[in-house]
Scaffold this motif. Structure first.
Motif, PDB file in Angstrom:
ATOM      1  N   ILE A 246       0.817  -1.220   0.000  1.00 34.80           N
ATOM      2  CA  ILE A 246       0.000   0.000   0.000  1.00 34.80           C
ATOM      3  C   ILE A 246       0.851   1.271   0.000  1.00 34.80           C
ATOM      4  N   GLY A 247       2.184   1.096  -0.134  1.00 32.80           N
ATOM      5  CA  GLY A 247       3.025   2.268  -0.356  1.00 32.80           C
ATOM      6  C   GLY A 247       4.027   2.591   0.714  1.00 32.80           C
ATOM      7  N   CYS A 308      -2.307  -6.103  -1.699  1.00 29.30           N
ATOM      8  CA  CYS A 308      -2.981  -4.805  -1.636  1.00 29.30           C
ATOM      9  C   CYS A 308      -4.505  -4.950  -1.623  1.00 29.30           C
ATOM     10  N   TYR A 309      -5.037  -5.899  -2.412  1.00 22.01           N
ATOM     11  CA  TYR A 309      -6.488  -5.939  -2.608  1.00 22.01           C
ATOM     12  C   TYR A 309      -7.180  -7.242  -2.207  1.00 22.01           C
ATOM     13  N   ASP A 332      -9.019   2.940  -6.715  1.00 22.53           N
ATOM     14  CA  ASP A 332      -7.685   3.037  -6.124  1.00 22.53           C
ATOM     15  C   ASP A 332      -6.563   2.508  -7.016  1.00 22.53           C
ATOM     16  N   LYS A 335      -4.132   4.915  -9.412  1.00 23.95           N
ATOM     17  CA  LYS A 335      -3.257   5.879  -8.730  1.00 23.95           C
ATOM     18  C   LYS A 335      -2.275   5.202  -7.785  1.00 23.95           C
ATOM     19  N   ARG A 336      -2.650   4.043  -7.197  1.00 27.71           N
ATOM     20  CA  ARG A 336      -1.768   3.402  -6.227  1.00 27.71           C
ATOM     21  C   ARG A 336      -0.735   2.487  -6.877  1.00 27.71           C
ATOM     22  N   LEU A 337      -1.151   1.652  -7.840  1.00 22.26           N
ATOM     23  CA  LEU A 337      -0.259   0.632  -8.364  1.00 22.26           C
ATOM     24  C   LEU A 337       0.196   0.834  -9.802  1.00 22.26           C
TER      25      LEU A 337
END
Length: 424
Positions: A246-247, A308-309, A332, A335-337
């Protein structure tokens, strides 16, 4: 062409032609394609396969001896009881022409004999090196002290397999548009076994739903299965991989996310590095063992997507309440992955086709950042010129302003080289 492993196969072929016995190690995380590479290479070659699996050492030795007897067509009643006895027995076999011996998945053997790699040096010197063989050893574990072991000095090739090239996707799905191709790369990575599950007749979200978001889907348990194969304390390792997915790339941020101390995480991070599930990345001007700016990345795109998901939505998936999960992915995912996957793809291009982007041959290409939140996606340079590069996914306006920002933040990079700036 074998799925972009030509370099590795070429190394093994060249090694096979040496007028002596040789030893090769192939390291790579689970699911990266070690067995597929071996099977392709040994096709139509005389090959003895010895595959390690989770069992007691006595049973494993017994199984290996049975395979040796079958391969050499021997009706033998002698029972070897130790690995040294086994290798001594193997060395007595008559070999007329060079033979390949594949010793697969030694990480399973190391679980029951932690000194095996230390002892292997002795086995090689006394027995195996005197045979007319090409020994190929595969492992999903690369110990951080491997280069300090005596056996590492005897290795002819140490091959570390990374994920396959982005081009594999274009070969499998030549007619996908650019957006879906990048989405596919981001969520499924480049493992052919995962890619085969993708149905081009359905949209991206439908494919995610069918392969990951039901308890009987093909990839629903995949992330957990990979972790549990080699790691006992699955909860801690899975939590770390979730935090990274998640970053959270710095060890301090990972610790904060999990409400733990950074010092507590050290041995867990090292184990994930040894298993090649994560990479440690440092600014291109620093070395990994000295840098204080290390960041951690999950090596495989699919594993990153899964943690992540899928990982934290197992309750919703098991109760068949996946509409909220799908909605969250739709909002999401890009922009996230996708942005980070695009940078990963672009780095491949810079490495393999840099003549497209530079009017010079770069000495080095890599990311760079400092402790002032100044970061460049990539920096490349030779002895005269340095290029600062930003990679932007789905950016259609405001490029002129981005160039100005790039020039301003580049002043933080101390260099006497001629500066150039690129945005892709």
């Amino acid at each position: 062409m074998f799925l972009y492993r030509e370099k590795e196969i070429s190394l093994l072929k060249e090694d096979f032609n040496k007028p002596r016995s040789s030893m090769n190690f192939i390291f790579g995380r689970r699911r990266v394609g070690k067995t597929s590479l071996i099977n392709e290479y040994v096709r139509n070659k005389q090959t003895l396969h010895l595959v390690c699996f989770e069992t007691m050492s006595s049973l494993l030795i017994k199984e290996f001896q049975k395979n040796i007897n079958t391969f050499f067509n021997i009706d033998e009643t002698i029972n070897t009881k130790t690995f040294e006895e086994l290798f001594a027995y193997l060395s007595e076999m008559k070999i007329d022409s060079k033979t390949i011996i594949v010793f697969e998945n030694i990480q399973e053997l190391i679980k029951i004999d932690k000194d095996f790699l230390i002892n292997l040096n002795n086995y090689w010197n006394k027995y195996l090196s005197k045979m007319n063989i090409q020994l190929i050893i595969t492992s999903s574990l690369l110990p951080n002290d491997f280069d300090n072991l005596l056996i590492s000095k005897k290795v002819d090739n140490k091959i570390k397999l990374k994920s396959l090239s982005f081009n594999v996707i274009k070969e499998y799905f030549p007619n996908l548009d650019k957006n879906e191709t990048m989405y596919l790369f981001t969520a499924f990575g480049t493992n052919p076994e995962y890619l085969k599950l993708y149905d081009v007749k359905k949209d991206f979200i439908s494919n995610i739903k069918n392969t990951c978001l039901s308890f009987d889907a093909s990839l629903y348990n995949e992330g957990m299965n990979i972790i549990k194969k080699d790691l006992g304390e699955a909860a801690t390792y899975c939590s770390i991989l979730y935090a990274i997915s998640i970053g959270n790339n710095k060890i301090g941020d990972i610790a904060d996310c999990l409400n733990l101390k950074s010092s507590y995480l050290t041995r867990y991070m090292q184990k994930l590095l040894d298993l090649m599930l994560i990479n440690k990345v440092v600014p291109l001007t620093q070395t990994a063992n000295k840098s204080k700016f290390g960041r951690y990345e999950i090596e495989d795109n699919f594993l990153k997507f899964w943690f992540c998901y899928v990982y934290t939505n197992i309750n919703s998936i098991n109760s068949n309440n996946i509409n909220n999960v799908i909605s969250y992915i739709e909002q999401d995912f890009s922009k996230r992955l996708v942005s980070s996957a695009y940078k990963k793809y672009f780095y491949e291009l810079l490495e393999d086709e840099n003549s497209q982007f530079f009017n010079y041959e770069p000495i080095k290409i890599g990311s760079w950042w400092n402790n002032k939140d100044i970061e460049f996606d990539f920096v490349a340079y030779d002895s005269k010129t340095i290029t600062f590069i930003d990679c932007k996914w789905d950016k259609n306006e405001g490029i002129e302003n981005d160039y100005k920002k790039l020039e301003i933040k580049a002043q933080e990079f101390d260099t006497q080289l001629e500066r150039k700036y690129e945005i892709f």
